[in-house]
Design a protein around this motif. Sequence first.
Motif, mmCIF file in Angstrom:
data_model
loop_
_atom_site.group_PDB
_atom_site.id
_atom_site.type_symbol
_atom_site.label_atom_id
_atom_site.label_comp_id
_atom_site.label_asym_id
_atom_site.label_seq_id
_atom_site.Cartn_x
_atom_site.Cartn_y
_atom_site.Cartn_z
ATOM 1 N N ASP A 1 -17.862 39.446 -11.977
ATOM 2 C CA ASP A 1 -19.021 39.770 -11.137
ATOM 3 C C ASP A 1 -18.690 39.626 -9.653
ATOM 4 O O ASP A 1 -19.117 40.416 -8.820
ATOM 5 C CB ASP A 1 -20.201 38.862 -11.495
ATOM 6 N N LEU A 2 -17.901 38.602 -9.346
ATOM 7 C CA LEU A 2 -17.480 38.386 -7.966
ATOM 8 C C LEU A 2 -16.632 39.578 -7.495
ATOM 9 O O LEU A 2 -16.811 40.095 -6.396
ATOM 10 C CB LEU A 2 -16.632 37.110 -7.915
ATOM 11 N N ARG A 3 -15.723 39.968 -8.346
ATOM 12 C CA ARG A 3 -14.850 41.097 -8.028
ATOM 13 C C ARG A 3 -15.677 42.380 -7.864
ATOM 14 O O ARG A 3 -15.448 43.165 -6.937
ATOM 15 C CB ARG A 3 -13.811 41.250 -9.146
ATOM 16 N N GLU B 1 -6.484 37.963 -15.008
ATOM 17 C CA GLU B 1 -6.861 38.861 -16.091
ATOM 18 C C GLU B 1 -8.358 39.185 -15.990
ATOM 19 O O GLU B 1 -8.773 40.325 -16.179
ATOM 20 C CB GLU B 1 -6.565 38.159 -17.411
ATOM 21 N N ALA B 2 -9.144 38.172 -15.658
ATOM 22 C CA ALA B 2 -10.602 38.370 -15.588
ATOM 23 C C ALA B 2 -10.992 39.317 -14.451
ATOM 24 O O ALA B 2 -11.905 40.123 -14.603
ATOM 25 C CB ALA B 2 -11.309 37.031 -15.423
ATOM 26 N N VAL C 1 -9.060 40.718 -2.230
ATOM 27 C CA VAL C 1 -8.373 39.519 -2.731
ATOM 28 C C VAL C 1 -9.469 38.593 -3.254
ATOM 29 O O VAL C 1 -10.461 38.364 -2.559
ATOM 30 C CB VAL C 1 -7.606 38.788 -1.604
ATOM 31 N N ILE C 2 -9.291 38.074 -4.473
ATOM 32 C CA ILE C 2 -10.302 37.173 -5.027
ATOM 33 C C ILE C 2 -9.732 35.748 -5.048
ATOM 34 O O ILE C 2 -8.628 35.516 -5.547
ATOM 35 C CB ILE C 2 -10.714 37.603 -6.457
ATOM 36 N N GLY C 3 -10.483 34.812 -4.494
ATOM 37 C CA GLY C 3 -10.065 33.410 -4.477
ATOM 38 C C GLY C 3 -10.376 32.746 -5.815
ATOM 39 O O GLY C 3 -11.456 32.944 -6.367
#
Length: 344
Positions: free
Chosen positions: A249-251, A271-272, A257-259
């Motif tokens: 959901d954040l992505r 992977e998520a 770039v995801i922290g």
Amino acid sequence: MNDRFLRACRREPVDATPVWFLRQAGRYMAEYRAIRQHHSLLEICRTPRLAAEVTLQPIDRLDVDAAIVFADILLPLEPLGAGLEFTPGDGPTLARPVRSAADVDRLRDVDVAADLGFVGESIREAKRALGGRVPLIGFAGGPFTVASYLIEGGSTRNFVATKRLLYSEPEAWHRLLGRLARLTLEYLEMQLDAGADAVQIFDSWVGALSPRDYRTLVAPHARAILEPLARRGVPVIHFGTQTAGMLRDLRDAGGTVIGLDWRVDLARGWEAVGEGVAVQGNLDPVALLGPWPELARAARAVLEDASGRPGHVFNVGHGILPETPVDAVRDLVRFVREESARPR
Ligand code: CP3
């Protein structure tokens, strides 16, 4: 310029995994404490010469691959009229928290250039002082996290006032987050115009929500910030903690770039979020307080999880703690660089 950090954000190959740290400037450094003896946190933030000096302290001391401008996610709350203070021991306190729809409507209109232009000046000064050594990251708080401070009037454990407002007055909640999102976008655009090479959104406490509530109550507002920024073609880091159950959901809300924090294995977190984005993280910052063999083991585990794939920025999963020995951080930088070195 050392462009490892920007290359990794764009998922391009690098000669070694770039490394920097959340809260890399701060009380754990004697140089920072020396400046704090004479100036308050807000004074440092509002004095570009001092903010730039502090921004460069970890660059000189640790040899990290990126700088982050010295500021705080709560700075926009002052011009909104909430009355921001930092008190030693208690952290941030807001004299006029937002508790109702009427309070939301009383918030002042912020003139980003006039009210927060000093952060742009800090960025200009820091860029001059860096002389191209490493890229500079600008930042702002994410909509949930900033709203929670505004509503609670300070730090909180259970987000009771925040959740009371969002469940009982959803319209006021959306109006508030809409305003914060517009302000944050303008604030970050100002930082990019001042010369920031990338930006990070700290939605640090978003993991306090259920994923379902995140999707309806926060994600649209996060997207309103992240999408226009990504269209400018600069790296946009979207960071939160305790997000293992909502990484997709954040992505989907945005960010290139995801922290990740340490509560998820980096490989599983990646992977998520999927292959289309880079990831940043995710060492437990408390590992820096332990014996070196354990720290090296934990850092190697993070690198092994990333397995040399393009698009990993090494970092802690949350900010460096004041108790952290500086030498451990410096040794870790060297370790990550040597361990991850690869032919280009
Ligand atoms: O080097 C850097 O990382 C840049 C500077 C920076 C600060 N705050 C300066 C600061 C950054 C990136 C932040 C972000 C920030 N501020 C966050 C998100 C990051 C995270 O840790 O999740 C949050 C939640 C805040 C709000 C905030 N600022 C709190 C709750 C506190 C008090 C708690 C504490 O750690 O003391 C602050 C104070 C603060 N902001 C300090 C620093 C270096 C320490 C206080 C000091 O010098 O007196």
